[in-house]
Design a protein around this motif. Sequence first.
Motif, PDB file in Angstrom:
ATOM      1  N   LYS A   1      21.841  54.922  74.969  1.00 49.52           N
ATOM      2  CA  LYS A   1      20.609  54.300  74.469  1.00 49.52           C
ATOM      3  C   LYS A   1      20.753  52.793  74.403  1.00 49.52           C
ATOM      4  CE  LYS A   1      18.898  58.062  71.742  1.00 49.52           C
ATOM      5  NZ  LYS A   1      19.075  58.608  70.413  1.00 49.52           N
TER       6      LYS A   1
ATOM      7  N   LEU B   1      20.606  51.350  77.767  1.00 47.96           N
ATOM      8  CA  LEU B   1      19.228  51.388  78.228  1.00 47.96           C
ATOM      9  C   LEU B   1      18.471  50.207  77.667  1.00 47.96           C
ATOM     10  CD1 LEU B   1      18.083  53.617  79.919  1.00 47.96           C
ATOM     11  CD2 LEU B   1      17.017  54.531  77.890  1.00 47.96           C
ATOM     12  N   LEU B   2      18.637  50.009  76.343  1.00 48.78           N
ATOM     13  CA  LEU B   2      17.931  48.914  75.683  1.00 48.78           C
ATOM     14  C   LEU B   2      18.327  47.593  76.299  1.00 48.78           C
ATOM     15  CD1 LEU B   2      18.076  49.982  71.965  1.00 48.78           C
ATOM     16  CD2 LEU B   2      16.050  49.734  73.390  1.00 48.78           C
TER      17      LEU B   2
ATOM     18  N   TRP C   1      16.786  47.003  79.689  1.00 51.17           N
ATOM     19  CA  TRP C   1      15.375  46.630  79.552  1.00 51.17           C
ATOM     20  C   TRP C   1      15.231  45.190  79.082  1.00 51.17           C
ATOM     21  CZ3 TRP C   1      13.946  51.991  77.796  1.00 51.17           C
ATOM     22  CH2 TRP C   1      13.077  52.594  78.725  1.00 51.17           C
TER      23      TRP C   1
ATOM     24  N   LYS D   1      12.108  38.295  83.225  1.00 53.42           N
ATOM     25  CA  LYS D   1      10.690  38.032  83.463  1.00 53.42           C
ATOM     26  C   LYS D   1      10.157  36.925  82.572  1.00 53.42           C
ATOM     27  CE  LYS D   1      10.189  42.336  84.991  1.00 53.42           C
ATOM     28  NZ  LYS D   1      10.238  43.620  84.335  1.00 53.42           N
TER      29      LYS D   1
ATOM     30  N   HIS E   1      11.343  41.629  67.684  1.00 53.12           N
ATOM     31  CA  HIS E   1      11.421  43.059  67.456  1.00 53.12           C
ATOM     32  C   HIS E   1      12.605  43.701  68.192  1.00 53.12           C
ATOM     33  CE1 HIS E   1       9.162  47.120  67.360  1.00 53.12           C
ATOM     34  NE2 HIS E   1      10.236  47.085  66.601  1.00 53.12           N
TER      35      HIS E   1
ATOM     36  N   LYS F   1      23.688  62.900  51.194  1.00 56.48           N
ATOM     37  CA  LYS F   1      23.465  63.639  52.437  1.00 56.48           C
ATOM     38  C   LYS F   1      22.003  63.539  52.850  1.00 56.48           C
ATOM     39  CE  LYS F   1      26.773  67.091  53.378  1.00 56.48           C
ATOM     40  NZ  LYS F   1      27.360  68.300  52.854  1.00 56.48           N
TER      41      LYS F   1
ATOM     42  N   PHE G   1      19.100  58.282  59.303  1.00 50.77           N
ATOM     43  CA  PHE G   1      19.387  58.617  60.684  1.00 50.77           C
ATOM     44  C   PHE G   1      18.089  58.888  61.439  1.00 50.77           C
ATOM     45  CE2 PHE G   1      20.399  61.809  63.912  1.00 50.77           C
ATOM     46  CZ  PHE G   1      21.333  61.104  64.639  1.00 50.77           C
TER      47      PHE G   1
ATOM     48  N   GLU H   1      16.582  56.719  64.537  1.00 45.96           N
ATOM     49  CA  GLU H   1      16.312  57.352  65.826  1.00 45.96           C
ATOM     50  C   GLU H   1      14.865  57.086  66.248  1.00 45.96           C
ATOM     51  OE1 GLU H   1      18.272  59.657  68.106  1.00 45.96           O
ATOM     52  OE2 GLU H   1      19.459  58.043  67.210  1.00 45.96           O
TER      53      GLU H   1
ATOM     54  N   LYS I   1      14.385  53.599  67.353  1.00 44.11           N
ATOM     55  CA  LYS I   1      14.889  53.369  68.705  1.00 44.11           C
ATOM     56  C   LYS I   1      13.902  53.899  69.737  1.00 44.11           C
ATOM     57  CE  LYS I   1      19.766  53.387  67.734  1.00 44.11           C
ATOM     58  NZ  LYS I   1      20.821  54.355  67.574  1.00 44.11           N
TER      59      LYS I   1
ATOM     60  N   HIS J   1      10.763  54.386  69.370  1.00 50.47           N
ATOM     61  CA  HIS J   1       9.588  53.536  69.337  1.00 50.47           C
ATOM     62  C   HIS J   1       9.822  52.292  70.187  1.00 50.47           C
ATOM     63  CE1 HIS J   1       6.004  51.687  67.664  1.00 50.47           C
ATOM     64  NE2 HIS J   1       6.721  50.595  67.461  1.00 50.47           N
ATOM     65  N   LEU J   2      10.980  51.719  69.994  1.00 52.07           N
ATOM     66  CA  LEU J   2      11.362  50.506  70.705  1.00 52.07           C
ATOM     67  C   LEU J   2      11.326  50.753  72.199  1.00 52.07           C
ATOM     68  CD1 LEU J   2      12.242  47.984  69.285  1.00 52.07           C
ATOM     69  CD2 LEU J   2      14.594  48.543  69.850  1.00 52.07           C
ATOM     70  N   LEU J   3      11.939  51.874  72.588  1.00 56.92           N
ATOM     71  CA  LEU J   3      12.001  52.204  74.005  1.00 56.92           C
ATOM     72  C   LEU J   3      10.587  52.343  74.569  1.00 56.92           C
ATOM     73  CD1 LEU J   3      14.911  54.769  74.148  1.00 56.92           C
ATOM     74  CD2 LEU J   3      14.820  52.516  75.193  1.00 56.92           C
TER      75      LEU J   3
ATOM     76  N   TRP K   1       8.874  49.067  75.063  1.00 53.50           N
ATOM     77  CA  TRP K   1       9.386  48.384  76.247  1.00 53.50           C
ATOM     78  C   TRP K   1       8.833  48.995  77.528  1.00 53.50           C
ATOM     79  CZ3 TRP K   1      14.521  47.374  73.623  1.00 53.50           C
ATOM     80  CH2 TRP K   1      14.699  46.001  73.470  1.00 53.50           C
ATOM     81  N   ARG K   2       8.853  50.315  77.501  1.00 53.71           N
ATOM     82  CA  ARG K   2       8.383  50.982  78.700  1.00 53.71           C
ATOM     83  C   ARG K   2       6.913  50.646  78.959  1.00 53.71           C
ATOM     84  NH1 ARG K   2       9.815  56.853  78.526  1.00 53.71           N
ATOM     85  NH2 ARG K   2       8.324  56.626  76.844  1.00 53.71           N
TER      86      ARG K   2
ATOM     87  N   LYS L   1       5.444  48.015  78.077  1.00 57.95           N
ATOM     88  CA  LYS L   1       5.422  46.640  78.620  1.00 57.95           C
ATOM     89  C   LYS L   1       5.737  46.677  80.104  1.00 57.95           C
ATOM     90  CE  LYS L   1       7.009  43.875  74.794  1.00 57.95           C
ATOM     91  NZ  LYS L   1       8.277  43.310  74.344  1.00 57.95           N
ATOM     92  N   ASP L   2       6.795  47.442  80.399  1.00 59.55           N
ATOM     93  CA  ASP L   2       7.220  47.617  81.788  1.00 59.55           C
ATOM     94  C   ASP L   2       6.046  48.058  82.646  1.00 59.55           C
ATOM     95  OD1 ASP L   2       9.838  46.934  81.612  1.00 59.55           O
ATOM     96  OD2 ASP L   2      10.556  48.789  82.592  1.00 59.55           O
TER      97      ASP L   2
ATOM     98  N   HIS M   1      14.886  55.901  85.658  1.00 57.49           N
ATOM     99  CA  HIS M   1      15.920  55.738  84.651  1.00 57.49           C
ATOM    100  C   HIS M   1      15.362  55.760  83.232  1.00 57.49           C
ATOM    101  CE1 HIS M   1      19.661  53.359  83.248  1.00 57.49           C
ATOM    102  NE2 HIS M   1      19.602  54.588  82.769  1.00 57.49           N
ATOM    103  N   SER M   2      14.288  55.100  83.056  1.00 55.31           N
ATOM    104  CA  SER M   2      13.775  54.907  81.698  1.00 55.31           C
ATOM    105  C   SER M   2      13.259  56.190  81.079  1.00 55.31           C
ATOM    106  CB  SER M   2      12.645  53.886  81.707  1.00 55.31           C
ATOM    107  OG  SER M   2      11.525  54.448  82.351  1.00 55.31           O
TER     108      SER M   2
ATOM    109  N   VAL N   1      15.021  59.202  78.333  1.00 47.20           N
ATOM    110  CA  VAL N   1      14.907  59.293  76.885  1.00 47.20           C
ATOM    111  C   VAL N   1      14.171  60.553  76.465  1.00 47.20           C
ATOM    112  CG1 VAL N   1      14.036  58.123  74.851  1.00 47.20           C
ATOM    113  CG2 VAL N   1      14.961  56.814  76.757  1.00 47.20           C
TER     114      VAL N   1
END
Lengths: 702, 702
Positions: A659, A662-663, A666, A673, A696, B645, B652, B656, B659, B661-663, B666-667, B669-670, B696-697, B700
Amino acid sequence: YDCSLLSDINRLFLCHTLCTSESLLCEEWASYGVFYKYQPIDLVRKYFGEKIGLYFAWLGVYTQMLIPASIVGIIVFLYGCATVDENIPSMEMCDQRNNITMCPLCDRTCNYWKLSSACATARASHLFDNPATVFFSVFMALWAATFMEHWKRKQMRLNYRWDLTGFEEEEDHPRAEYEAKVLEKSLRKEYRNKEKGQQLPEEAANKWQQRVKRVMAGVKLTEKEKLTWKDRFPAYLTNFVSIIFMIGLTFAIVFGVIIYRISTAAALAISSSPSGRSNIRVTVTATAVIINLVVIIILDELYGCIARWLTQIEVPKTDKSFEERLIFKAFLLKFVNAYTPIFYVAFFKGRFVGRPGQYVYIFHSFRMEECAPGGCLMELCIQLSIIMLGKQLIQNNLFEIGIPKMKKLIRYLKLKRRRPVDHEEYMKKKQRYEIDYNLEPFAGLTPEYMEMIIQFGFVTLFVASFPLAPLFALLNNIIEIRLDAKKFVTELRRPVAVRAKDIGIWYNILRAVGKLAVIINAFVISFTSDFIPRLVYLYMYSESGTMHGFVNHTLSYFNVSDFQEGTAPKEPMELGNQICRYKDYREPPWSENKYEIAKDFWAVLAARLAFVIVFQNLVMFMSDFVDWIIPDIPKDISQQIHKEKVLMVEVFMKEEQGKLHLLETWRDKDKRKGENCNSHSPRSSMSHRGSVSSCHSCHVDV
Amino acid sequence: YDCSLLSDINRLFLCHTLCTSESLLCEEWASYGVFYKYQPIDLVRKYFGEKIGLYFAWLGVYTQMLIPASIVGIIVFLYGCATVDENIPSMEMCDQRNNITMCPLCDRTCNYWKLSSACATARASHLFDNPATVFFSVFMALWAATFMEHWKRKQMRLNYRWDLTGFEEEEDHPRAEYEAKVLEKSLRKEYRNKEKGQQLPEEAANKWQQRVKRVMAGVKLTEKEKLTWKDRFPAYLTNFVSIIFMIGLTFAIVFGVIIYRISTAAALAISSSPSGRSNIRVTVTATAVIINLVVIIILDELYGCIARWLTQIEVPKTDKSFEERLIFKAFLLKFVNAYTPIFYVAFFKGRFVGRPGQYVYIFHSFRMEECAPGGCLMELCIQLSIIMLGKQLIQNNLFEIGIPKMKKLIRYLKLKRRRPVDHEEYMKKKQRYEIDYNLEPFAGLTPEYMEMIIQFGFVTLFVASFPLAPLFALLNNIIEIRLDAKKFVTELRRPVAVRAKDIGIWYNILRAVGKLAVIINAFVISFTSDFIPRLVYLYMYSESGTMHGFVNHTLSYFNVSDFQEGTAPKEPMELGNQICRYKDYREPPWSENKYEIAKDFWAVLAARLAFVIVFQNLVMFMSDFVDWIIPDIPKDISQQIHKEKVLMVEVFMKEEQGKLHLLETWRDKDKRKGENCNSHSPRSSMSHRGSVSSCHSCHVDV
C-alpha cells in the motif's frame, strides 16, 4: 420446497437447512440408525452454532470414553462371577455345618436365625465386593482425569477448526431486569430526597432537574448507580434460607423413607406367616427404593423451577452471571436430591445399631435398621442401580420424548379449535417460519448438561460398589445423543446460534465431581465393603494364612440372658444354647468388660482410615500425573496456530508495504504532473511534520 | 564519566546505566539502607530485562507475604510461652511427688531414671506442641494458597505494565549440542550404509551424493533426522541410575549419622562420670545435627554439578527444555538432601524401638534411639531450626558474599601478575566494558530460585513443628534481596536481557511444595506431636474431664524381671519395686497377653489417621476455595486490556479506511486527468476482477 425458487433470505435461513443441512442432519445425525457413527459435528455447528455444537461434541467424547470404562467394568463384574465359588467367606456362610445362631433382627416378634439362611445374599455380595473392585475404582479415577484432558484437547481442536482461537467473549450488557431494578432504586432515592427537601423548594428543583438529566442520559445512569450488597441482601437471605430449607426437606424425606422401612418391616414381621417373612426384606427394600426414586424425580422438577425463581430474585447483572448462578444452585439441589439416599446407605445405614441388649431406638420405638448379612455394599448396589436406571429411563427418555410430543399435540389441538374449518388448507399455505413457530421454544442447554453431569456422578462417585454403571450410562447415552438430536431438529424451534469457546462452568463442576469421586470411593471401599476387615484378618489374625475363620471372627457373642426385658424373642432358643451372634467387634460375655468395643474394632478402624489416606493420595497423585503428561493443546494444533500467526504477520507487513509503495508511486505521479502539493519525501518529512499538515496525501507518513 | 561526551552506542549501553539506572539502582535498590522500601522493579527490569525483573518481583512478593506469616508465628510462639505454666501434662511430669521410675535408655550401662528429671524438655516441648500450632498449620496452608494467587495477580499486573500481554515465547532453536549429536548420528548411519554397500558402488555413490546434499541443506537435516528414544536410552539409563544412586547416598549418610548418634551415646554413657551423663543427649544431638548440616551443604554443591552433567549427556533439544530438565533434577536431589534428616526425625525416630525386654537392634548391637520424654516434636524443632538457619547463614550469605569476592580477588591478582608495572595506569585507561569483563559471568537464575524454594519448603512443610520459621525466612530474605541486588549490580557481568512472561517451572514446583505441605503437616500434627493422644485421653479416658493423669496413661508398665539376660542395668532398683515405666500403649505385666499392643494404641492410631483425613481434605478444600474466589487477573487490568483491544481495532479500522479513501481520491484524480487506466468503480469491479488485472491501481479492490 424447491430451493432455487426461494428468496435470498429464505435461502440463507430455511432452504440451506431444509435442502442440505437439515435433511443431511436428519440422515446423518438425528436418527437411531446411525448410532454407531461419529456425529457430523461441523454440520451441527453450522446449523445450531458453536455453543450447541460444543455440547454435542462433549456428549460424543463422553460417550466414546464410556466404552473402555464399560468394558473394564464388565470384566470386573465377570471376575466377580467367576470367583464366587472360590470365595471362602461366602462358602463358610453357606456351610450348613457351621450352624451359627444369629441374634434376632427385631424385638420380640423376630426369631433367632441361622447364618446359612443368608447364603444367597453373601454370594451375590461377592459379585460387587471383591479385590477387582478396588482396582476398578482406581481405574475409574484415572479414567475421569483422562476424560477431562481428552476433552480439553478436543475442545482446543474444535476451537481451531471453528476459528475461535482468537475469539473472546464480549463484555455482556446488563440484563433488562437489572437495569429496571437500578432505575427503580434511583427513582426511589430521588423520591425520598424530594420528600425530605419539601421545605427547600430550590434544592428540590435542582434535584429534579438532575434526575431528569440522568434519566435522559439513560446509559450513564446504570454506570453510576449500581446495586450494592445492601440492596441485594434480602435476595441473598431468601436464597440462603430456601436452599437450606430444600436441603433439609430432602433429608427429611430420606429420613421418612427410613422410618417407613423400619416400621413396615416390623409390621410385616408381626402379621405375616413364617413363609412370608423371608420376603419381607425384599418387599420393603424394593418399595422404599421406588418411593425414593419417585420423590427424587418429582423434587428434581420442583427444584429446577425454584432454582430459576431464586436466581431471578437475585437480579444478576449479566446473562452469563445469571446462567452461572442458576447452574450452581440447580446443581447443588439436584445433587443433594439424587445422592442423599445413596449416601445414607453407603455410610450411615447399620452403623448406629447399638448391640443386642442395648439397641438404639428412634422415637423410643423403632430399632435402627441393620444391613443384610452380606454387608451394606449389596444394598448400596441395589439402591444405586435402581435410582440410576429409573432416573434415566423415566426422566431422561420418557419425559424427554413424551412431554414435547404432548405439548405439540396440545398446541396443535388449540390451533385446530380456533380455525376448525380451513385448518388443513391453512396449514398447507403456511410459510416455513409459521410452522416452526408452533414448535416448543428452546430452553437452553442447562437441563441437558445437568442430566449428563448427574449421570457422570453415578458413573464415578460410587463406582466401587457398582462396576456396571459405565455400561448402563453408555447404553443410555447412545440413545440420548440421537434423542437430543431429534429433539433439536424436529421438536424445538431453531435456537439462535451463540458462539462459545468452551463448556463454561460445567467443566469446573466435572472437575469437582471427579475430585469428590476419589475420596468417596476411598470411603466406600474401606468402610462399606468388607475389603479391609478381610485384609486385616488375613495378615493379623488368620492362623492358617487363608480366609478360613473370617466369618466367625467378625461375629461377636451375646448371652441371651442379657436381653432387656420385653425385647427377647417370644420363641425361646434350642435347649442348652445360651449364645447368639451378631456382626460387630465387641468383647464376649465372659470377658471382664463384656460387650465393650474390642481391640479388633480399633485395629480394623485404623486400617480402614490408613487405606483411605493411602488410596486418596495415591490416586490424586496419579490423576495429577495424567493431567501433567497430557498437554492441554495438541502439538499439531499449537504448531499450526504458531505458523499461522507468523504467516499473518508476514502477509500483513507485505500488504502494508504494498500500500505504501502504491501511495508513493501515485504521489510521484502527482508530483511529476506538478500538482500544488508541496510534499517532502517521506524521510525528510519526519522532522517537518507540522509544515505538511495541510497536505492530505502526506498523512501516510504519520 | 560525563554522559554528554559519550557516543550514541555508549549512551545506550553504558551511560544510561551509569548515570541514571546504575547509580539509581545502587541508591534505591542494591543497598542495605533501603531494606524497608519497595524495590524499584521497573528500573530493575529496564536494566536487567524481564526475566530477572520477574525474579526480584517474585522475591519481593514472597518477602512481603512472609510478614503476616511471621507475625502470626510469633503470636503462636508467645501463646506457647504464656501457657507453659498452665500445661497440666508438663506440670505432672515436673511434679516430684509423682516419682515415676522409667526404664533405662540403653542396655546395661544406663540406669533407671526419674521422669521428673525430664521436666525441662517437657516444658520446652510445650512451646511448639500446643493447640495453637494446629491453627498455625491451617493458617500457613491457606497462606501458601493466598501467596500463589497473589503472585499470579502481581505477575499479570507486571505483564500488563511491561507490555508482555501479547508476547509469546518464540519457538526455541535447537541447541548446538543437539544439532551436533544429530549430525553425528546421520553421518554414522551414512558410514555404516557405505560399509555395507561396498559391493554396490553405484548405490554408495548415490548415497554419498544424498548425504552431501543433506549436509549442504543444513537446516533441513535437523528437521528430518531426530534423536529417537533408542538414541537417548543410554543417557536416560545413566540419569535414572545416578539419581537413584545419589538418593541412596543421601539415605546412607543419614543412616550413618544415626549409627554415629547411637554408638557415641552408648560410648559416652559407659565412660563418662554421672554428672556428664546428663549432657550426653545434648552433645550427641548437637554434633549429629552439625554433621548433617555440613553434609547437606557439601552434597548440595556436588549435586548441583552432577545434575548439570546429567542434563548435558541427555542432550535436550532446546534451551528451555534443558533448563527445565536441569531444574527438575537439581530440585529433586537438593530436596531429598535437605529434608531426609528432618523426615527421619519427624516420622521414623523412636517408632521402631521395640519394648523393654525385646528391643530392636541394628547390626545386633545398637539399640534403636528413642525420642526425648517430651516427644519427638522438640527434636524435630531443633533439627529444623539448626539446618534452616545454618544453611541460610553459611550457604546463602557466606558463600554468596565470600565466593564472588574471592574469585574477584584471584582474577585481580592474576591480572596484576601479568601486568605488574603499568597495572594502575592500565586500569585507569580501560574502557568500561573491559573493566566489566573482569567480573564473574552470570550463571542463570536457577541457584537463586532454588535457594528460595528450599526455604519455602522449610517455611511450609514442617511449620507445625517450628512456628518461627517464617520469621527467620523473613529476616534472611530482607538481607537476601539487597545481597542479590548488590551481586547483580557490582559482582556479575551484566546479563543479557531476556524476555519472560512468568517464572516458568518454578511456579509448578511451588504449587507442588504447597500441596505436599498440607499432607506433611497433617502427619506432623497427628503423629509427631502429642495433640491427638491428648484429645483421645480427654474425651475417652479422663474421668475428671481434665488432662490430669495423661502422663500416667501414656506410660506402660514393665516388670524388671522380664529383661533379657545381660540387658538389665548393672545398678539394681530400689528395694520393693519391680516395675519400671516406658512410653507406649502396651498391656501391663499382670495382663493375660503381657506386653502386647493394647486397645488404646489402636484407638489412638485410628484417631490420628482420622485427623489426617479430616485435616487434609478440609485444608485442601479451603485452599481450592481461596484459589477460586481470588480471580487470576485483577479486574482493572482485564478491563484495561479489553478496552485497549477495542481501541486498537477501532484505530486500525480507521487507518485502513483512511488509506483506502486516500487511494480513491488519488485514483479519481488520476482518472480525471485522463490516464490510460480504464478502471471501474470499486463496486462494479467486484464482478470483473479479471478484466482489471492489468491496472496497477485497482489491486486495492482485491
